[in-house]
Scaffold this motif. Sequence first.
Motif, PDB file in Angstrom:
ATOM      1  N   UNK A  18       0.846  -1.195   0.000  1.00  0.00           N
ATOM      2  CA  UNK A  18       0.000   0.000   0.000  1.00  0.00           C
ATOM      3  C   UNK A  18       0.880   1.243   0.000  1.00  0.00           C
ATOM      4  N   UNK A  19       1.785   1.267  -0.994  1.00  0.00           N
ATOM      5  CA  UNK A  19       2.776   2.337  -1.049  1.00  0.00           C
ATOM      6  C   UNK A  19       3.267   2.548  -2.477  1.00  0.00           C
ATOM      7  N   UNK A  20       3.805   3.734  -2.707  1.00  0.00           N
ATOM      8  CA  UNK A  20       4.517   4.021  -3.940  1.00  0.00           C
ATOM      9  C   UNK A  20       5.962   3.594  -3.720  1.00  0.00           C
ATOM     10  N   UNK A  21       6.491   2.867  -4.683  1.00  0.00           N
ATOM     11  CA  UNK A  21       7.880   2.434  -4.633  1.00  0.00           C
ATOM     12  C   UNK A  21       8.612   3.192  -5.734  1.00  0.00           C
ATOM     13  N   UNK A  22       9.744   3.789  -5.375  1.00  0.00           N
ATOM     14  CA  UNK A  22      10.508   4.551  -6.357  1.00  0.00           C
ATOM     15  C   UNK A  22      12.003   4.363  -6.106  1.00  0.00           C
ATOM     16  N   UNK A  31      18.881   2.246  -4.767  1.00  0.00           N
ATOM     17  CA  UNK A  31      18.183   1.959  -3.514  1.00  0.00           C
ATOM     18  C   UNK A  31      16.693   2.117  -3.775  1.00  0.00           C
ATOM     19  N   UNK A  32      15.902   1.217  -3.211  1.00  0.00           N
ATOM     20  CA  UNK A  32      14.452   1.283  -3.350  1.00  0.00           C
ATOM     21  C   UNK A  32      13.878   2.066  -2.179  1.00  0.00           C
ATOM     22  N   UNK A  75      20.866   9.905   7.039  1.00  0.00           N
ATOM     23  CA  UNK A  75      20.905   9.395   8.412  1.00  0.00           C
ATOM     24  C   UNK A  75      21.000   7.863   8.441  1.00  0.00           C
ATOM     25  N   UNK A  76      21.154   7.269   7.242  1.00  0.00           N
ATOM     26  CA  UNK A  76      21.325   5.819   7.083  1.00  0.00           C
ATOM     27  C   UNK A  76      20.218   5.014   7.764  1.00  0.00           C
ATOM     28  N   UNK A  77      18.978   5.409   7.523  1.00  0.00           N
ATOM     29  CA  UNK A  77      17.815   4.752   8.112  1.00  0.00           C
ATOM     30  C   UNK A  77      17.282   3.645   7.200  1.00  0.00           C
ATOM     31  N   UNK A  78      18.157   2.778   6.737  1.00  0.00           N
ATOM     32  CA  UNK A  78      17.765   1.670   5.872  1.00  0.00           C
ATOM     33  C   UNK A  78      17.091   0.585   6.704  1.00  0.00           C
TER      34      UNK A  78
END
Length: 86
Positions: A18-22, A31-32, A75-78
Amino acid sequence: MNQSIIFPDEQRWDEALEAIVFPVQVSGMLVECIAKSQVLSKLSGEKIESAQQAIECFKQVRFDVEELAEQAIEEEEYDSSGRIQI
C-alpha cells in the motif's frame, strides 16, 4: 540538494505494501524507497482510494517525499532489506 543522491522520474504502486515504490541512486548504487499511502495522504491532504490516485498524489508531493527520503538516506535509516521507508 546532495549531488550523490539522484531521484529518477519513476514510480509504481505496490498493492501489497500500500505504497509508492521509487528508485534512488545513492553514490551510484540503486536503492528502493517506499512512500506509504498514509504519508502521501498526510502530505497532500487527500484520501487515497486507488493506485492511480496514489500515483497522482505522489507526483504532487514528490519534492516533499524526496526531501524526506534524502534525509533518511543521509541518516542511514535503511530497513533490514536495504530500503528506505517513508
